[in-house]
Design a protein around this motif. Sequence first.
Motif, PDB file in Angstrom:
ATOM      1  N   VAL A  19       0.946  -0.894  -0.195  1.00 28.77           N
ATOM      2  CA  VAL A  19      -0.013   0.234  -0.231  1.00 28.77           C
ATOM      3  C   VAL A  19       0.528   1.478   0.078  1.00 28.77           C
ATOM      4  O   VAL A  19       0.305   2.046  -0.579  1.00 28.77           O
ATOM      5  N   SER A  20       1.848   1.111   0.996  1.00 31.58           N
ATOM      6  CA  SER A  20       3.364   2.501   0.619  1.00 31.58           C
ATOM      7  C   SER A  20       3.581   2.915  -0.394  1.00 31.58           C
ATOM      8  O   SER A  20       3.227   3.911  -0.895  1.00 31.58           O
ATOM      9  N   GLY A  21       3.989   1.233  -1.007  1.00 36.27           N
ATOM     10  CA  GLY A  21       4.490   1.408  -2.667  1.00 36.27           C
ATOM     11  C   GLY A  21       3.323   2.606  -3.582  1.00 36.27           C
ATOM     12  O   GLY A  21       3.776   3.165  -4.554  1.00 36.27           O
ATOM     13  N   VAL A  22       2.244   1.748  -3.556  1.00 38.24           N
ATOM     14  CA  VAL A  22       0.991   2.277  -4.078  1.00 38.24           C
ATOM     15  C   VAL A  22       0.460   3.952  -4.347  1.00 38.24           C
ATOM     16  O   VAL A  22       0.702   4.658  -4.829  1.00 38.24           O
ATOM     17  N   LEU A  23       0.748   3.846  -2.539  1.00 39.15           N
ATOM     18  CA  LEU A  23       0.785   5.655  -2.589  1.00 39.15           C
ATOM     19  C   LEU A  23       1.748   6.623  -2.516  1.00 39.15           C
ATOM     20  O   LEU A  23       1.569   7.878  -3.028  1.00 39.15           O
ATOM     21  N   MET A  24       2.772   5.808  -2.002  1.00 38.83           N
ATOM     22  CA  MET A  24       4.024   7.467  -1.972  1.00 38.83           C
ATOM     23  C   MET A  24       4.878   7.293  -2.845  1.00 38.83           C
ATOM     24  O   MET A  24       5.434   7.853  -3.992  1.00 38.83           O
ATOM     25  N   ARG A  25       5.108   6.135  -4.301  1.00 41.94           N
ATOM     26  CA  ARG A  25       6.064   6.208  -5.570  1.00 41.94           C
ATOM     27  C   ARG A  25       5.409   6.627  -6.468  1.00 41.94           C
ATOM     28  O   ARG A  25       3.851   6.544  -6.530  1.00 41.94           O
ATOM     29  N   ARG A  26       6.082   7.448  -7.292  1.00 43.69           N
ATOM     30  CA  ARG A  26       5.312   7.895  -8.801  1.00 43.69           C
ATOM     31  C   ARG A  26       5.737   7.378 -10.038  1.00 43.69           C
ATOM     32  O   ARG A  26       4.739   7.436 -11.231  1.00 43.69           O
ATOM     33  N   ASN A  27       6.580   6.535  -9.412  1.00 49.34           N
ATOM     34  CA  ASN A  27       7.335   5.717 -10.850  1.00 49.34           C
ATOM     35  C   ASN A  27       5.951   4.525 -11.253  1.00 49.34           C
ATOM     36  O   ASN A  27       6.109   3.942 -10.256  1.00 49.34           O
ATOM     37  N   ILE A  28       5.596   4.527 -12.049  1.00 46.86           N
ATOM     38  CA  ILE A  28       4.339   3.700 -12.911  1.00 46.86           C
ATOM     39  C   ILE A  28       4.413   2.148 -12.592  1.00 46.86           C
ATOM     40  O   ILE A  28       3.781   1.783 -12.007  1.00 46.86           O
ATOM     41  N   ILE A  29       5.654   1.460 -12.760  1.00 53.11           N
ATOM     42  CA  ILE A  29       5.995   0.289 -12.959  1.00 53.11           C
ATOM     43  C   ILE A  29       6.347   0.035 -11.498  1.00 53.11           C
ATOM     44  O   ILE A  29       6.178  -1.342 -11.167  1.00 53.11           O
ATOM     45  N   VAL A  30       6.985   0.777 -10.336  1.00 51.87           N
ATOM     46  CA  VAL A  30       7.197   0.170  -8.927  1.00 51.87           C
ATOM     47  C   VAL A  30       6.203   0.198  -7.978  1.00 51.87           C
ATOM     48  O   VAL A  30       5.774  -0.509  -7.926  1.00 51.87           O
ATOM     49  N   VAL A  31       4.675   1.339  -8.855  1.00 53.45           N
ATOM     50  CA  VAL A  31       3.871   1.114  -8.351  1.00 53.45           C
ATOM     51  C   VAL A  31       2.933  -0.357  -8.710  1.00 53.45           C
ATOM     52  O   VAL A  31       2.410  -1.194  -8.020  1.00 53.45           O
ATOM     53  N   LEU A  32       3.062  -0.712 -10.145  1.00 50.09           N
ATOM     54  CA  LEU A  32       2.610  -1.850 -11.036  1.00 50.09           C
ATOM     55  C   LEU A  32       3.156  -3.268  -9.822  1.00 50.09           C
ATOM     56  O   LEU A  32       2.908  -3.941  -9.161  1.00 50.09           O
ATOM     57  N   MET A  33       4.236  -2.756  -9.410  1.00 50.02           N
ATOM     58  CA  MET A  33       4.780  -3.531  -8.311  1.00 50.02           C
ATOM     59  C   MET A  33       4.795  -3.947  -7.028  1.00 50.02           C
ATOM     60  O   MET A  33       4.885  -5.388  -6.396  1.00 50.02           O
ATOM     61  N   SER A  34       4.327  -2.762  -6.612  1.00 51.20           N
ATOM     62  CA  SER A  34       3.738  -2.978  -4.697  1.00 51.20           C
ATOM     63  C   SER A  34       2.251  -3.974  -5.001  1.00 51.20           C
ATOM     64  O   SER A  34       1.866  -4.567  -4.201  1.00 51.20           O
ATOM     65  N   ILE A  35       1.639  -3.563  -6.284  1.00 50.35           N
ATOM     66  CA  ILE A  35       0.151  -4.492  -6.591  1.00 50.35           C
ATOM     67  C   ILE A  35       0.281  -5.417  -6.444  1.00 50.35           C
ATOM     68  O   ILE A  35      -0.519  -6.624  -5.262  1.00 50.35           O
ATOM     69  N   GLU A  36       1.523  -6.381  -6.765  1.00 44.11           N
ATOM     70  CA  GLU A  36       1.639  -7.555  -7.289  1.00 44.11           C
ATOM     71  C   GLU A  36       2.645  -8.370  -5.510  1.00 44.11           C
ATOM     72  O   GLU A  36       1.899  -8.945  -5.029  1.00 44.11           O
ATOM     73  N   LEU A  37       2.902  -7.537  -4.900  1.00 42.89           N
ATOM     74  CA  LEU A  37       3.652  -7.507  -3.246  1.00 42.89           C
ATOM     75  C   LEU A  37       2.035  -7.930  -3.061  1.00 42.89           C
ATOM     76  O   LEU A  37       1.853  -8.327  -1.981  1.00 42.89           O
ATOM     77  N   MET A  38       0.937  -5.757  -2.726  1.00 44.91           N
ATOM     78  CA  MET A  38      -0.628  -6.653  -2.395  1.00 44.91           C
ATOM     79  C   MET A  38      -0.978  -8.189  -2.111  1.00 44.91           C
ATOM     80  O   MET A  38      -1.639  -8.734  -1.669  1.00 44.91           O
ATOM     81  N   LEU A  39      -1.182  -8.315  -3.754  1.00 44.76           N
ATOM     82  CA  LEU A  39      -1.407  -9.772  -3.852  1.00 44.76           C
ATOM     83  C   LEU A  39      -1.753 -11.207  -3.540  1.00 44.76           C
ATOM     84  O   LEU A  39      -2.086 -12.260  -3.285  1.00 44.76           O
ATOM     85  N   ASN A  40       0.068 -10.602  -3.865  1.00 46.17           N
ATOM     86  CA  ASN A  40       0.815 -12.059  -2.800  1.00 46.17           C
ATOM     87  C   ASN A  40       0.463 -12.029  -1.164  1.00 46.17           C
ATOM     88  O   ASN A  40       0.831 -13.048  -0.744  1.00 46.17           O
ATOM     89  N   SER A  41       0.566 -10.703  -0.764  1.00 48.52           N
ATOM     90  CA  SER A  41       0.056 -11.134   0.813  1.00 48.52           C
ATOM     91  C   SER A  41      -1.121 -11.727   0.914  1.00 48.52           C
ATOM     92  O   SER A  41      -1.886 -12.578   1.989  1.00 48.52           O
ATOM     93  N   VAL A  42      -2.236 -11.715   0.330  1.00 46.72           N
ATOM     94  CA  VAL A  42      -3.656 -11.880   0.204  1.00 46.72           C
ATOM     95  C   VAL A  42      -3.274 -13.669   0.441  1.00 46.72           C
ATOM     96  O   VAL A  42      -3.911 -14.388   0.661  1.00 46.72           O
ATOM     97  N   ASN A  43      -2.571 -13.940  -0.932  1.00 49.83           N
ATOM     98  CA  ASN A  43      -1.978 -15.155  -1.114  1.00 49.83           C
ATOM     99  C   ASN A  43      -1.986 -16.247   0.678  1.00 49.83           C
ATOM    100  O   ASN A  43      -2.210 -17.347   0.599  1.00 49.83           O
TER     101      ASN A  43
END
Lengths: 100, 163
Positions: A19-43
């Motif tokens: 969440v902090s990566g999605v909200l605080m980073r502005r680079n779109i590739i890093v934002v996508l990677m942060s979404i990966e992290l969130m989905l993985n924690s759900v797993n």
Amino acid sequence: MVPISWYIAVAAVLFLIGVSGVLMRRNIIVVLMSIELMLNSVNINFVAFSYMLGDMTGQIFSIFTITVTAAEVAVALGILIALVRNRKTFNVDEIDTLKG
Amino acid sequence: MEKFFFLMFAITALCSGLAVVTLRNPVHSAVSLMLCLVQVAALFVLLRSPFVAVAQVFIYVGAVMVLFLFVVLILDIKKAAIETFPPVKRRFVGGVIAVLGIELLAFIFASPFGTAPADAAETTTESIGKLLFTKYLFPFEVVSIILLAALVAAVIMAKERQR
């Protein structure tokens, strides 16, 4: 034995990092990677509860999550390539065409 | 013994997850995300679900991250895209996330989750396959259609537009 709450705590902290990566980073590739992290924690949550309850439904659902994530990443990166070809920017704040 | 391995994998996963968010170069972020996903696969092995762990390594580390790295390398990220973390403007967001995290952890450790049964059997690929192709056959088919749609969409999106 490792208590289940430790796994849940690891998943929660990974989710917050995402969440902090999605909200605080502005680079779109890093934002996508942060979404990966969130989905993985759900797993992690799915598999941990599946283990605790002795029910395999959680594992089946985590497999579905992994599949949908793969589809999401393919579409997102396709959109990203098309976007960068037109706008030449990686900054999420500058991508505001739909604002009107 | 299991606790030792759990702590090792969990701490590595959290540190590399933090590195994904804090490192400035997206290539470094992608490599540390790869490390994080491998550690999470190890956690799945500790949770006695080897099939999900192998699927995680194959799909995430093998396919998704390679796709990410390819895109990062194709797009040639200039110095302009590289930024510092945490950005000064967004310190407030970080504070809110930290407070929420402390609250979440407090709730998790206060809840009576209990522990797993000590003799929990390792789920086999066979049982997962049986469940996937009988009870969950319809979601399975839906997911395969989603994958097909995503495949077509990705090709069309990334294609050079005809003038």
